[in-house]
Write a protein that holds these residues in place. Structure first.
Motif, mmCIF file in Angstrom:
data_model
loop_
_atom_site.group_PDB
_atom_site.id
_atom_site.type_symbol
_atom_site.label_atom_id
_atom_site.label_comp_id
_atom_site.label_asym_id
_atom_site.label_seq_id
_atom_site.Cartn_x
_atom_site.Cartn_y
_atom_site.Cartn_z
ATOM 1 N N GLN A 95 3.199 3.337 -1.187
ATOM 2 C CA GLN A 95 2.106 3.988 -1.898
ATOM 3 C C GLN A 95 1.002 4.400 -0.941
ATOM 4 O OE1 GLN A 95 0.549 1.805 -5.228
ATOM 5 N NE2 GLN A 95 -0.459 3.601 -6.064
ATOM 6 N N ASN A 96 0.691 3.538 -0.008
ATOM 7 C CA ASN A 96 -0.308 3.846 1.028
ATOM 8 C C ASN A 96 0.202 3.315 2.358
ATOM 9 O OD1 ASN A 96 -2.191 3.039 -1.632
ATOM 10 N ND2 ASN A 96 -2.811 4.904 -0.579
ATOM 11 N N GLN A 97 0.255 4.188 3.332
ATOM 12 C CA GLN A 97 0.728 3.773 4.648
ATOM 13 C C GLN A 97 -0.179 2.680 5.208
ATOM 14 O OE1 GLN A 97 1.121 6.984 7.425
ATOM 15 N NE2 GLN A 97 2.231 5.778 8.919
ATOM 16 N N GLY A 98 0.454 1.646 5.739
ATOM 17 C CA GLY A 98 -0.312 0.554 6.316
ATOM 18 C C GLY A 98 -0.679 -0.532 5.324
ATOM 19 N N ILE A 99 -0.169 -0.409 4.092
ATOM 20 C CA ILE A 99 -0.444 -1.413 3.056
ATOM 21 C C ILE A 99 0.870 -1.868 2.438
ATOM 22 C CG2 ILE A 99 -1.519 -1.855 0.810
ATOM 23 C CD1 ILE A 99 -3.669 0.154 1.561
ATOM 24 N N CYS A 151 -0.106 -9.252 -8.529
ATOM 25 C CA CYS A 151 0.206 -8.341 -7.424
ATOM 26 C C CYS A 151 -0.580 -8.759 -6.187
ATOM 27 C CB CYS A 151 -0.136 -6.895 -7.794
ATOM 28 S SG CYS A 151 0.235 -5.708 -6.477
ATOM 29 N N ILE A 152 0.149 -9.126 -5.148
ATOM 30 C CA ILE A 152 -0.466 -9.469 -3.861
ATOM 31 C C ILE A 152 -0.301 -8.274 -2.927
ATOM 32 C CG2 ILE A 152 -0.030 -10.807 -1.775
ATOM 33 C CD1 ILE A 152 0.016 -13.285 -3.347
ATOM 34 N N PHE A 153 -1.396 -7.869 -2.305
ATOM 35 C CA PHE A 153 -1.314 -6.721 -1.402
ATOM 36 C C PHE A 153 -2.331 -6.863 -0.286
ATOM 37 C CE2 PHE A 153 -4.942 -5.769 -3.781
ATOM 38 C CZ PHE A 153 -5.491 -4.530 -3.499
ATOM 39 N N GLY A 154 -2.027 -6.192 0.816
ATOM 40 C CA GLY A 154 -2.935 -6.267 1.947
ATOM 41 C C GLY A 154 -2.526 -5.326 3.056
ATOM 42 N N TYR A 155 -3.434 -5.157 4.021
ATOM 43 C CA TYR A 155 -3.118 -4.355 5.192
ATOM 44 C C TYR A 155 -1.982 -5.020 5.972
ATOM 45 C CZ TYR A 155 -7.620 -2.098 4.280
ATOM 46 O OH TYR A 155 -8.660 -1.421 3.697
#
Length: 264
Positions: free
Chosen positions: A201-205, A224-228
């Motif tokens: 969905q987003n590069q780098g994430i 939902c766990i997400f991060g750089y």
């Protein structure tokens, strides 16, 4: 699989209520300030009807009319209602206590998102942030589309859509190939117990999501766990996803009395 949409038009017993919500969604997502003529034309609503609905909502603070220009915007009453909805979210304190150790262990953000009806996406109702700097987050109230990779796959994995007549547009997609890819991802999420997004969905994430289900088997909300990628590298996705799936199972059982993925 058939590619015909099932979203045929049906008459509503309360058309004025439906139109009021259409107006609110227009102000929320299309034009934050708009006049009666613009709204009526955009939503194909009779201008007089549109005006009367706006006046009714303005009296309760759901919308406000600008004091200088003939335009309307969302009003403070919605903040009050949204805060009450978040406060009244069942078992919020239990969920927070259960999520916090996982957030601190991996040092990445966890969102709580509830599905909107009609495959319209997921709205963030809560979030848990780790300590530290350069932490990725999302605002309360943000809506992600149903085709958002991690959440969409985790949600659709437990929706009874196979064999149904569906079309790409039902999920905000353009082509059958896009729909097939989304459904393949849902199949993988069903096997794993969680959906994943590796910079899609987003590069780098990166992100993983797991469902908390009710007694009817439907998804009540998503973790939902997400991060750089510097905090959440590709080689950590399986570990985090497995831990998140186990946590979602625990929450499903504790607050819903439902056996989770690992107990199937």
């Amino acid at each position: 699989m058939p590619r015909t949409s099932t979203s045929g038009a049906t008459s509503s017993p309360t058309p004025a209520v439906d139109r009021a919500f259409q107006i609110l969604e227009y102000l929320a997502t299309i034009s934050p300030e708009a006049g009666v003529t613009e709204i009526a034309n955009a939503l194909d609503i009779n201008k007089s009807t549109c005006y009367n609905i706006l006046q009714s909502m303005a009296r309760t603070g759901v919308v406000v009319r600008d004091s200088r220009f003939p335009v309307y915007r969302l009003g403070p009453k919605l903040v009050e209602l949204g805060t009450a909805s978040r406060r009244n979210f069942n078992h919020r304190d239990d969920v927070k206590q259960m999520v916090r150790p996982l957030v601190e262990k991996f040092g990445i953000t966890c969102l709580i998102a509830q599905p909107l009806p009609g495959y319209r996406g997921f709205v963030v109702t809560d979030r848990y942030l780790p300590r530290g700097e350069d932490i990725l987050s999302a605002p309360i109230g943000q809506v992600y589309p149903v085709n958002a990779p991690a959440m969409g796959r985790a949600f659709l994995a437990f929706e009874d859509i196979h064999g149904s007549a569906i079309a790409p547009a039902d999920f905000g997609l353009r082509t059958n190939a896009d729909l097939d890819a989304l459904l393949r991802g849902a199949d993988e999420a069903r096997e794993d117990g969680y959906g994943r997004s590796v910079g899609e969905q987003n590069q780098g994430i990166n992100a993983v999501a797991a469902p908390v289900r009710g007694t009817d088997g439907r998804v009540n909300f998503l973790l939902c766990i997400f991060g750089y990628t510097q905090h959440f590298p590709d080689d950590q996705i399986d570990e985090v996803g497995t831990a998140l799936r186990a946590l979602a199972d625990q929450i499903s059982y504790r607050v819903q009395g439902v056996a989770g993925y690992s107990d199937r």
